[in-house]
Design an enzyme around this catalytic site. Structure first.
Site, PDB file in Angstrom:
ATOM      1  N   ASP A  31      -6.271  -4.807  -4.549  1.00  0.00           N
ATOM      2  CA  ASP A  31      -5.490  -3.613  -4.897  1.00  0.00           C
ATOM      3  C   ASP A  31      -6.036  -3.036  -6.197  1.00  0.00           C
ATOM      4  O   ASP A  31      -6.304  -3.764  -7.149  1.00  0.00           O
ATOM      5  CB  ASP A  31      -3.999  -3.985  -5.039  1.00  0.00           C
ATOM      6  CG  ASP A  31      -3.110  -2.762  -5.089  1.00  0.00           C
ATOM      7  OD1 ASP A  31      -3.302  -1.900  -5.981  1.00  0.00           O
ATOM      8  OD2 ASP A  31      -2.218  -2.641  -4.231  1.00  0.00           O
ATOM      9  N   ILE A  32      -6.205  -1.710  -6.207  1.00  0.00           N
ATOM     10  CA  ILE A  32      -6.797  -1.058  -7.382  1.00  0.00           C
ATOM     11  C   ILE A  32      -5.846  -1.065  -8.587  1.00  0.00           C
ATOM     12  O   ILE A  32      -6.276  -0.910  -9.732  1.00  0.00           O
ATOM     13  CB  ILE A  32      -7.220   0.397  -7.007  1.00  0.00           C
ATOM     14  CG1 ILE A  32      -8.319   0.894  -7.915  1.00  0.00           C
ATOM     15  CG2 ILE A  32      -6.032   1.343  -7.004  1.00  0.00           C
ATOM     16  CD1 ILE A  32      -8.961   2.177  -7.419  1.00  0.00           C
ATOM     17  N   GLU A  96       3.656   4.110  -0.221  1.00  0.00           N
ATOM     18  CA  GLU A  96       2.941   5.250  -0.810  1.00  0.00           C
ATOM     19  C   GLU A  96       1.719   5.630   0.007  1.00  0.00           C
ATOM     20  O   GLU A  96       1.335   6.796   0.046  1.00  0.00           O
ATOM     21  CB  GLU A  96       2.526   4.924  -2.250  1.00  0.00           C
ATOM     22  CG  GLU A  96       3.720   4.864  -3.196  1.00  0.00           C
ATOM     23  CD  GLU A  96       3.344   4.411  -4.591  1.00  0.00           C
ATOM     24  OE1 GLU A  96       2.180   3.998  -4.808  1.00  0.00           O
ATOM     25  OE2 GLU A  96       4.227   4.460  -5.467  1.00  0.00           O
ATOM     26  N   VAL A  97       1.093   4.626   0.631  1.00  0.00           N
ATOM     27  CA  VAL A  97      -0.091   4.895   1.454  1.00  0.00           C
ATOM     28  C   VAL A  97       0.314   4.673   2.909  1.00  0.00           C
ATOM     29  O   VAL A  97       0.733   3.565   3.281  1.00  0.00           O
ATOM     30  CB  VAL A  97      -1.275   3.983   1.065  1.00  0.00           C
ATOM     31  CG1 VAL A  97      -2.464   4.239   1.986  1.00  0.00           C
ATOM     32  CG2 VAL A  97      -1.670   4.201  -0.388  1.00  0.00           C
ATOM     33  N   HIS A 101      -0.015  -1.794   5.379  1.00  0.00           N
ATOM     34  CA  HIS A 101      -0.751  -2.771   4.572  1.00  0.00           C
ATOM     35  C   HIS A 101       0.190  -3.869   4.095  1.00  0.00           C
ATOM     36  O   HIS A 101       1.329  -3.605   3.721  1.00  0.00           O
ATOM     37  CB  HIS A 101      -1.441  -2.107   3.378  1.00  0.00           C
ATOM     38  CG  HIS A 101      -0.554  -1.208   2.587  1.00  0.00           C
ATOM     39  ND1 HIS A 101      -0.224   0.075   2.981  1.00  0.00           N
ATOM     40  CD2 HIS A 101       0.094  -1.401   1.419  1.00  0.00           C
ATOM     41  CE1 HIS A 101       0.580   0.620   2.090  1.00  0.00           C
ATOM     42  NE2 HIS A 101       0.801  -0.260   1.131  1.00  0.00           N
ATOM     43  N   HIS A 103       0.822  -6.560   1.294  1.00  0.00           N
ATOM     44  CA  HIS A 103       0.465  -6.982  -0.066  1.00  0.00           C
ATOM     45  C   HIS A 103       0.504  -8.511  -0.122  1.00  0.00           C
ATOM     46  O   HIS A 103       1.501  -9.116   0.304  1.00  0.00           O
ATOM     47  CB  HIS A 103       1.477  -6.475  -1.087  1.00  0.00           C
ATOM     48  CG  HIS A 103       1.541  -4.984  -1.240  1.00  0.00           C
ATOM     49  ND1 HIS A 103       0.942  -4.316  -2.282  1.00  0.00           N
ATOM     50  CD2 HIS A 103       2.155  -4.028  -0.491  1.00  0.00           C
ATOM     51  CE1 HIS A 103       1.193  -3.004  -2.172  1.00  0.00           C
ATOM     52  NE2 HIS A 103       1.930  -2.813  -1.090  1.00  0.00           N
TER      53      HIS A 103
END
Ligand code: 5GP
Length: 144
Positions: A31-32, A96-97, A101, A103
């Site tokens: 994760d960025i 948000e995306v 996904h 985490h």
């Protein structure tokens, strides 16, 4: 609706990512904006905006890969004591995306990560009532 997100670019190799695992169906990368050091995202390569759009077989695969990543995190230099899985499905859940996904969040004592919640203690009758409502919904879904 357009299923395109930044994750599609990452899958296509058109945006940078720090990969930790890849197979024909799944990609895992750092994760960025990690909430703890070693925070990894596991995504299906086939775009699915929500759990409703996600092939359940792929959902199983996301979890399997998440388990492997968790084991890897524990053995890696991340050196965590525990792991949380987190998946936000929908804006209200914090998504948000809009490409599903998982985490995988390594945990160490005092790392500052946590879920804010106010647990309640409803009477059994309330639990039974909602359980019945959910069972009914599951039956209807199974009939579709
Ligand atoms: P969500 O809130 O949708 O569950 O989580 C989206 C996650 O994607 C966030 O943790 C965010 O830091 C991460 N993210 C957003 N854009 C990028 C990106 O371009 N690269 C990577 N590696 N992670 C991203």
């Amino acid at each position: 609706m357009n299923p395109y997100t930044i994750f599609s670019e990452i899958i296509a190799g058109q945006a940078p990512s720090s990969k930790v695992y890849e197979d024909e169906d799944v990609l895992a990368f750092m994760d960025i904006r990690p909430v703890t050091p070693g925070h990894v995202l596991v995504i299906p390569k086939a775009p699915a905006r929500s759990l409703a759009e996600l092939d359940p077989v792929m959902g199983g695969k996301l979890f399997q890969v998440g388990q492997r990543i968790a084991a890897g995190l524990r053995e890696s230099e991340v050196g965590c004591d525990g792991v949380n899985f987190f998946l936000a499905d929908g804006v209200t859940a914090g998504q948000e995306v809009f490409h599903v996904h998982l985490h995988v969040i390594p945990r160490t004592p005092g790392d500052g990560f946590g879920l804010r919640a106010r647990p309640t203690t409803p009477p059994r009758a309330d639990l039974d009532y909602l359980a019945g409502s959910i069972r009914g919904a599951l039956s209807r879904i199974a009939e579709r």
